[in-house]
Enzyme design. Structure first.
Site, short mmCIF file in Angstrom:
data_model
loop_
_atom_site.label_atom_id
_atom_site.label_comp_id
_atom_site.label_asym_id
_atom_site.label_seq_id
_atom_site.Cartn_x
_atom_site.Cartn_y
_atom_site.Cartn_z
N GLU A 118 -7.15 -31.39 2.95
CA GLU A 118 -8.22 -30.43 2.69
C GLU A 118 -8.32 -30.07 1.21
O GLU A 118 -7.34 -29.66 0.58
CB GLU A 118 -8.00 -29.15 3.50
CG GLU A 118 -9.12 -28.13 3.32
CD GLU A 118 -8.99 -26.94 4.26
OE1 GLU A 118 -9.80 -26.00 4.12
OE2 GLU A 118 -8.10 -26.94 5.13
N LYS A 134 -12.34 -26.83 9.57
CA LYS A 134 -12.09 -26.11 10.82
C LYS A 134 -12.50 -27.01 11.97
O LYS A 134 -13.65 -27.46 12.03
CB LYS A 134 -12.87 -24.79 10.88
CG LYS A 134 -12.23 -23.67 10.09
CD LYS A 134 -10.88 -23.30 10.65
CE LYS A 134 -10.11 -22.36 9.77
NZ LYS A 134 -8.73 -22.17 10.27
#
Length: 408
Positions: free
Chosen positions: A199, A217
C-alpha cells in the site's frame, strides 16, 4: 552490509546515533542494500519529534544523498495529543528512525544473510477476544462515535538467528510493491523492520508538485473471484469512507480545488497472495509546505486508523491494549531531488533481541511480531473479520512455512 556509526552529540537533545542498515525492496524503486551514511534514532520521550525530523533532514542533507525514515504509528500521538497511547511500552520503541542513504552496495562476506528460526506463531488476542473487540467497535459505530475503525491483533513468536536472512526469504517470495528492510540498534537491542507492504501512503513529485495516495480497503485470497470483491457493498463502503478521509487530509496541504479522486476503486492482485481494492487520490502541494507539515496533515494513514481518525485511534488504543510500533506507521524514502514515496507499514514484521557478540549479525533471545488487522464498519461480521486477518497472515505461512496457532 555496510553500516556506519557516529559519536553522540550532547548538544542535540533527543538524537542518538546508531549503527544500522537499509535494504530497498520496491519502496522508492529501490532494490538491494544502500550504503548508510548515518543513522539517527529518536527516543520515545524526544520532545517535538516531528519538528526534529524535519530539522535533521534539512541539517544533515548531503549532495547525492537520500533518506529512509521509519515513522512508527505512535508518532500520531504527537500529531494529535488526545489520541496519544495510554499504555506503557516496555520495549521503549523509538519515536522515529532516520537513515541517510548513499549509493547501492553489494552484500559480501559476513554481510550475506544467515540462518534463522521462528517458533510457533500465536495471536495476542486469539479468535474469541478479537471477535469481542469487533463487536465493541460495532457498538461504537451504532452509538455514532465512529464510522469505521481498523482493529488488529499481533502474531508473535520466538526468533533466533539472522533477521536479514528472514527478511531476504520473505521479500523474495512476496515481491512487495513498497517493501523495505531497516535495521538499527536502540536501548541495547537490535531491531529489524521487514515490510512487504502493498500500500502506497504518499508519493510526491517535486517537479510537478503532485501528491498522491492510494488507500486500500477490501481483501480476498488471491484464488478468490475478483468479481465478488468488486460487488461487495460492505467493502465498497469501507473504501469510500477512507478515500474521503484521505482526500480531506491531502486538502490540508494541497492547493485549493486541486484534490481529486482519480480512480474510486481498483481491484488488484498482489504477490503476497491477496486481492486488494484501492483508490487513487491526487492533489497539487501548496508552495512552501515542508516535511513536518506534510506529516502533521496526513499521519498516521487513514486506512489503518478509521474515520473519524482521532476517535478511531482512541478506540484502537483501548481495544488493542498494546503499542503498534512500526506496524501501521510508515516507511518513507526521500530521494536526492526531494521526491517522496512512503508506504503504509502493513504486512510488516518487527524482530528484536539481544545483539549476538559473535559479530555475524544474529540476535539472541529474540522475538518476532507480525500484526494483522481488518477495517470494521456497521455491517461487519466478527467471524468474517477474523478470517480476513488470517488471509493477511498467510504471507508468513506460505512464504516461510510457519505454523499458526490462532484458535482461542
Amino acid at each position: 552490509m555496510p553500516t556506519q556509526s557516529h559519536a553522540p552529540d550532547a548538544h542535540r537533545p533527543g538524537e542518538r546515533h546508531s549503527p544500522g542498515a537499509f535494504v530497498g525492496a520496491g519502496l522508492g524503486s529501490l532494490h538491494g542494500p544502500r550504503r548508510l551514511e548515518g543513522c539517527w534514532v529518536l527516543g520515545p520521550d524526544t520532545p517535538h519529534p516531528i519538528e526534529l525530523i524535519e530539522s535533521l533532514v534539512r541539517r544533515e542533507q548531503r549532495s547525492g544523498s537520500g533518506w529512509a525514515l521509519l515513522l512508527p504509528y505512535e508518532l500520531g500521538g504527537w500529531v494529535e495529543p488526545s489520541a496519544r497511547s495510554r499504555h506503557a511500552d516496555p520495549l521503549g520503541f523509538p519515536s522515529a528512525v532516520l537513515m541517510r542513504l548513499g549509493e547501492p552496495t553489494e552484500p559480501t562476506g559476513a554481510a550475506i544473510p544467515g540462518k534463522w528460526s521462528v517458533g510457533q506463531l500465536a495471536s495476542s488476542m486469539g479468535r474469541h477476544r478479537y471477535e469481542r473487540g469487533v463487536r465493541r467497535v460495532l457498538e461504537y459505530i451504532a452509538a455514532g462515535d465512529i464510522y469505521q475503525a481498523n482493529l488488529a491483533h499481533h502474531l508473535h513468536a520466538s526468533f533466533s538467528g539472522d533477521p536479514l536472512g528472514f527478511a531476504q526469504q520473505l521479500i523474495s517470495s512476496t515481491r512487495p510493491r513498497y517493501g523495505a528492510v531497516l535495521r538499527f540498534e536502540h536501548a541495547g537491542r537490535s531491531h529489524t523492520i521487514c515490510s512487504i507492504s502493498p500500500e502506497l501512503f504518499l508519493r510526491l513529485d517535486r517537479e510537478t508538485g503532485v501528491l498522491e495516495t492510494r488507500p486500500m480497503k477490501g481483501t480476498r485470497p488471491i484464488e478468490a473471484d475478483a468479481s465478488e470483491l468488486e460487488s461487495s457493498d460492505k467493502d465498497r463502503a469501507e473504501l469510500n469512507m477512507i478515500t474521503d478521509l484521505m482526500r480531506n487530509d491531502l486538502g490540508r496541504v494541497c492547493r485549493m480545488g486541486s484534490v481529486r479522486v482519480h480512480d474510486p476503486r481498483l481491484i488488484e492482485p498482489h504477490d503476497s497472495g491477496v486481492l486488494q481494492a484501492s483508490s487513487v487520490v491526487r492533489g497539487r502541494l501548496r508552495d512552501g509546505v515542508g516535511l513536518g507539515e506534510l506529516i502533521r496533515a496526513t499521519f498516521p494513514p487513514g486506512s489503518v486508523t478509521g474515520a473519524p481518525k482521532v476517535r478511531a485511534m482512541q478506540i484502537i488504543d483501548e481495544l488493542e491494549d498494546r503499542p503498534r510500533h512500526a506496524y501501521c506507521g510508515s516507511i518513507m524514502h526521500i530521494d536526492p531531488a526531494g521526491n517522496i514515496e512512503c508506504s503504509v507499514a502493513i504486512r510488516t514484521a518487527h524482530i528484536w533481541g539481544d545483539i549476538d557478540p559473535d559479530g555475524t549479525g544474529g540476535i539472541l533471545n529474540g522475538q518476532l511480531v507480525y500484526p494483522v488487522g481488518a477495517g470494521i464498519v456497521a455491517d461487519s461480521d466478527p467471524a468474517n473479520e477474523w478470517a480476513e486477518t488470517l488471509v493477511k497472515a498467510g504471507a508468513l505461512g506460505r512464504s516461510l512455512g510457519l505454523g499458526l496457532d490462532l484458535e482461542p
